[in-house]
Write a protein that holds these residues in place. Sequence first.
Motif: not given
Length: 370
Positions: A86, A314-318
């Motif tokens: 992040f 991680q889904p947030c870094f798809k």
Amino acid sequence: MIPVCEPWLTGNELKYVTDCLKSNWISSQGKYIERFERGFASYCGCLYGVTTTSGTTALHLALATLGIGKGDEVIIPTFTNVATAFAVVYTGAKPVLVDCESETYNIDAYKIREKITKETKAIIPVHLYGHPCQMDRILELAMKNSLYVIEDAAEAHGAEYKGHKCGSFSHISCFSFYGNKIITSGEGGMIITDSERFAERARGLKDLAHSPGRRFVHTDIAFNYRMTNICAAIGLAQLEKIDELVEMRRANARIYNNQLEGTQGITLPTEKPWAKNVYWMYGILVDGDKQKFMKHLAANGVQTREFFVPMHQQPCFKGMFDGEEYLVADDISKRGLYLPSGSGLKIDEIKYICSCIKEALHEEGSSRIR
Ligand SMILES: *Cc1c(COP(=O)(O)O)cnc(C)c1O
């Protein structure tokens, strides 16, 4: 329930916090900030310390201080706390992932070189679960390629690489003092450095970058990452006990090792000959059904936590790491969990936990035979 981790607040915490309240110094000015900064930096063998509101903001502040931003690449391990990634993304730079080692779970120093491009500006080694990274190799690569090194030492207070403290090797190093870290300030973080220039720049950036000559004229887009005097008061009281707190973690690990050595079906954490592991968390790998294993322990009052999920999953870094493969991290993350590891654990509790583990493995074994 035996929790995975609890803070150990048995020193001057209450006295120092009371002093803050009674003297009215409750925000980010006051004597505890400076004492905590100087004390912790010097404990790590560094000249300057700059407190922040968390480990995450310490990482962001370190990157901003080094001028890292859009168009830059920063090398990090895929197996880490999401805060490492992040912080890179906050600056506009791109995190570039490297797989981990199968024994220490740390960034594989031999797989870094192939990830260096002309955009690469920095490497962030993370000393995972308290075991130091192979700093010699990382520093050599950084030197050869003119890269900054930023240690993420959030989990490694007091850990040592070849006799030197983690956090003392880099241009800037970052620590977290979240409630489950080896010393805590409730929430909080710090960067440490030997560079006066970086320390001054970080002090400016964490406090809205007021101009030296004229308050409320701002030279940079900056942040409010100021730690309160109250948090620093807790941090300082903890720092006074840090050697004891580290030793308690290491003593826990010795008891776990003695009880579990040779047990089939699990892999214990390692301590390389060149390392002092502080065992922030005592992590093990399980061969069989991890969920069932954890459920068995929970049913017997033993809390456990699964290992980090690697950044490439991680889904947030798809979409960011499509087609990339990190097989060691996948395996470790799938099989890994950590056992209760707090400083205040009692010998009998650890022995009880280990007997539950053997029972869980035995059940698993016999159900497989059936
Ligand atoms: C805890 C942790 C952080 C983040 O610290 P916070 O204080 O929770 O923001 C960053 N990196 C690692 C490796 C951590 O374990």
